[in-house]
Scaffold this motif. Sequence first.
Motif, PDB file in Angstrom:
ATOM      1  N   GLY A  44      -7.053  -6.949  24.205  1.00 46.33           N
ATOM      2  CA  GLY A  44      -7.907  -7.796  24.887  1.00 46.33           C
ATOM      3  C   GLY A  44      -7.539  -8.387  26.214  1.00 46.33           C
TER       4      GLY A  44
ATOM      5  N   SER B  83      -6.400  -1.603  29.200  1.00 40.11           N
ATOM      6  CA  SER B  83      -7.199  -0.562  29.850  1.00 40.11           C
ATOM      7  C   SER B  83      -8.062  -0.633  30.745  1.00 40.11           C
ATOM      8  CB  SER B  83      -8.467  -0.609  28.542  1.00 40.11           C
ATOM      9  OG  SER B  83      -7.890  -0.252  27.270  1.00 40.11           O
ATOM     10  N   THR B  84      -8.373  -1.940  31.111  1.00 41.13           N
ATOM     11  CA  THR B  84      -9.127  -2.274  32.472  1.00 41.13           C
ATOM     12  C   THR B  84      -8.247  -2.132  33.645  1.00 41.13           C
ATOM     13  OG1 THR B  84     -10.284  -4.055  31.282  1.00 41.13           O
ATOM     14  CG2 THR B  84     -10.274  -4.302  33.713  1.00 41.13           C
TER      15      THR B  84
ATOM     16  N   ARG C  31     -11.795 -11.110  36.014  1.00 45.41           N
ATOM     17  CA  ARG C  31     -12.987 -11.605  36.585  1.00 45.41           C
ATOM     18  C   ARG C  31     -14.299 -10.852  35.731  1.00 45.41           C
ATOM     19  NH1 ARG C  31     -10.529 -11.034  42.434  1.00 45.41           N
ATOM     20  NH2 ARG C  31      -9.231 -12.789  42.192  1.00 45.41           N
TER      21      ARG C  31
ATOM     22  N   GLY D  56     -13.542  -7.019  36.530  1.00 42.31           N
ATOM     23  CA  GLY D  56     -12.320  -6.415  36.161  1.00 42.31           C
ATOM     24  C   GLY D  56     -11.119  -7.271  36.647  1.00 42.31           C
TER      25      GLY D  56
HETATM   26  P1  TYD Z   1      -9.402  -4.396  27.942  1.00 40.34           P
HETATM   27  O1  TYD Z   1      -8.920  -3.850  29.192  1.00 40.34           O
HETATM   28  O2  TYD Z   1     -10.066  -3.669  26.923  1.00 40.34           O
HETATM   29  O3  TYD Z   1      -8.156  -4.885  27.025  1.00 40.34           O
HETATM   30  P2  TYD Z   1      -7.038  -4.108  26.246  1.00 40.34           P
HETATM   31  O4  TYD Z   1      -7.081  -2.692  26.699  1.00 40.34           O
HETATM   32  O5  TYD Z   1      -5.712  -4.867  26.603  1.00 40.34           O
HETATM   33  O6  TYD Z   1      -7.190  -4.387  25.049  1.00 40.34           O
HETATM   34  O7  TYD Z   1      -9.955  -5.824  28.120  1.00 40.34           O
HETATM   35  C1  TYD Z   1     -10.812  -6.455  27.058  1.00 40.34           C
HETATM   36  C2  TYD Z   1     -11.012  -7.868  27.707  1.00 40.34           C
HETATM   37  O8  TYD Z   1     -11.549  -8.025  28.983  1.00 40.34           O
HETATM   38  C3  TYD Z   1     -12.390  -8.141  27.159  1.00 40.34           C
HETATM   39  O9  TYD Z   1     -12.235  -9.539  26.472  1.00 40.34           O
HETATM   40  C4  TYD Z   1     -13.479  -8.179  28.155  1.00 40.34           C
HETATM   41  C5  TYD Z   1     -12.819  -8.751  29.388  1.00 40.34           C
HETATM   42  N1  TYD Z   1     -13.225  -8.020  30.576  1.00 40.34           N
HETATM   43  C6  TYD Z   1     -13.658  -8.826  31.465  1.00 40.34           C
HETATM   44  O10 TYD Z   1     -13.520 -10.329  31.529  1.00 40.34           O
HETATM   45  N2  TYD Z   1     -14.226  -8.319  32.722  1.00 40.34           N
HETATM   46  C7  TYD Z   1     -14.317  -6.969  32.950  1.00 40.34           C
HETATM   47  O11 TYD Z   1     -14.483  -6.542  34.001  1.00 40.34           O
HETATM   48  C8  TYD Z   1     -13.668  -5.913  31.938  1.00 40.34           C
HETATM   49  C9  TYD Z   1     -13.930  -4.547  32.027  1.00 40.34           C
HETATM   50  C10 TYD Z   1     -13.291  -6.809  30.867  1.00 40.34           C
END
Ligand code: TYD
Length: 429
Positions: free
Chosen positions: A71, A75-76, A240, A243
């Motif tokens: 989280g 990935s983002t 944000r 992203g």
């Molecule tokens: P993510 O990229 O899925 O994390 P990881 O791959 O490290 O597990 O991000 C997930 C978190 O980011 C999730 O709690 C939602 C938040 N988020 C935002 O606040 N704004 C966004 O534009 C995006 C895509 C995710």
Amino acid sequence: MGPAQVTKPAHLARTFRLPSSGASSVSRPTSLEEIGVEACERRKTGIGEFDRVLGGGLVPGGLVLVGGDPGIGKSTLLLQALDLLATNDSPALYVTGEESPEQVRLRADRLRITSAKVLVYAETRADAIVAAVEAQPPRALVIDSIQSVFDPSLDSAPGSVSQIREVSARFLYLAKARGVPTLLVGHVTKDGALAGPRVLEHLVDTVLYFERSTGSPYRILRAHKNRFGSTNEIGVFEMRETGLGEVENPSALFLSERPTDAPGSVVIPAMEGTRPILVEVQALVNPTAFGTPRRTCLGFDNNRAALLVAVLEQRAGLQLLGCDVFVNVAGGLELQEPAGDLAVALALASSLAAQPIPTGWLAFGEVGLAGELRSVAQTKLRILEGAKLGFTDAVLPNNAMDGLSSPSEGLRLHPVKTLAEAVDLVLQR
Ligand code: TYD
Ligand code: MG
């Protein structure tokens, strides 16, 4: 008995088997001069903070491991980077082993990425991924995550140590042979280490960790190993609605919640890699109720703090030895350079005296055991950053003045030779 038979582990044999075509098929020693570097031109992601931590962009054939808590935004960040890297002629490939293509699409919508330049491939079998990359080498490849990919020919379960080692070695070979910059997402265990074998860290060219202090919207990307750049750089991001955004002025960010006129708070222009960042150091000094005094530090070395307490006591006449001492570097940063000594020492003195140090002042310099102040690198850069953020005065080691050609940008400089002098300057005793 004959010479011992050395059998190479399967994954190494595969890693170092040379391909039948491509540049790396030249199997002979080459002079340094002969080796061309045109192919190594950096591919910038266009996300300045990310490129900085990478050492100036991705390197063709470079294998990068990106670790971090669930989280946090791995990935983002990587999807945003792929979209910027890809061109119409040369698409990027995002392999998703954990989320469905629909989930990836939803994230992309949220990030306002709708381009046809990013191909999404929901696949976990290593063979299929390798085949897809060989059929059409992408401009950059993301494997999200390395723990989800497996080789069915091995007995062990997906995510096990031998699977991770095996498939990582295959992606290493693939990246080098095809010149594809490859980013592997790695999960971290509860205690913060990358899940899977340590060998993964040795295998890849670059290891990046995505971190944050609890509850904060800010994320810090840090290089732990980088064959193509410095490991001192950090990238600062903010999560944000749309992203991850770059934080262009980290100094303002790290100072934004600083209390004014509070005893025990001192700002230091710290160097994070090549860039100065203003950081707040906080100290709290409290008489020990019973037993051994505590020395507890967050973001600062405990031993260093104990040393500064002794120097303050012996060389500056402060009564600290019977006190509990707490030091905290605000914003979840780590202050590792000796330049932080003076700020920590002044924060301790300020807390003990229950007097704030004047507003608009900052301090940096190394403290020696004799109570002397020693100069540190990058004086000029530190001063400029302070001036940029509206600071008015700087306490610094006298010797650091030598390297300064002209008085700096409206900041009043207070060169001092000893810690005692510095304490007298900022506090009334
Ligand atoms: P993510 O990229 O899925 O994390 P990881 O791959 O490290 O597990 O991000 C997930 C978190 O980011 C999730 O709690 C939602 C938040 N988020 C935002 O606040 N704004 C966004 O534009 C995006 C895509 C995710
Ligand atoms: Mg993810």
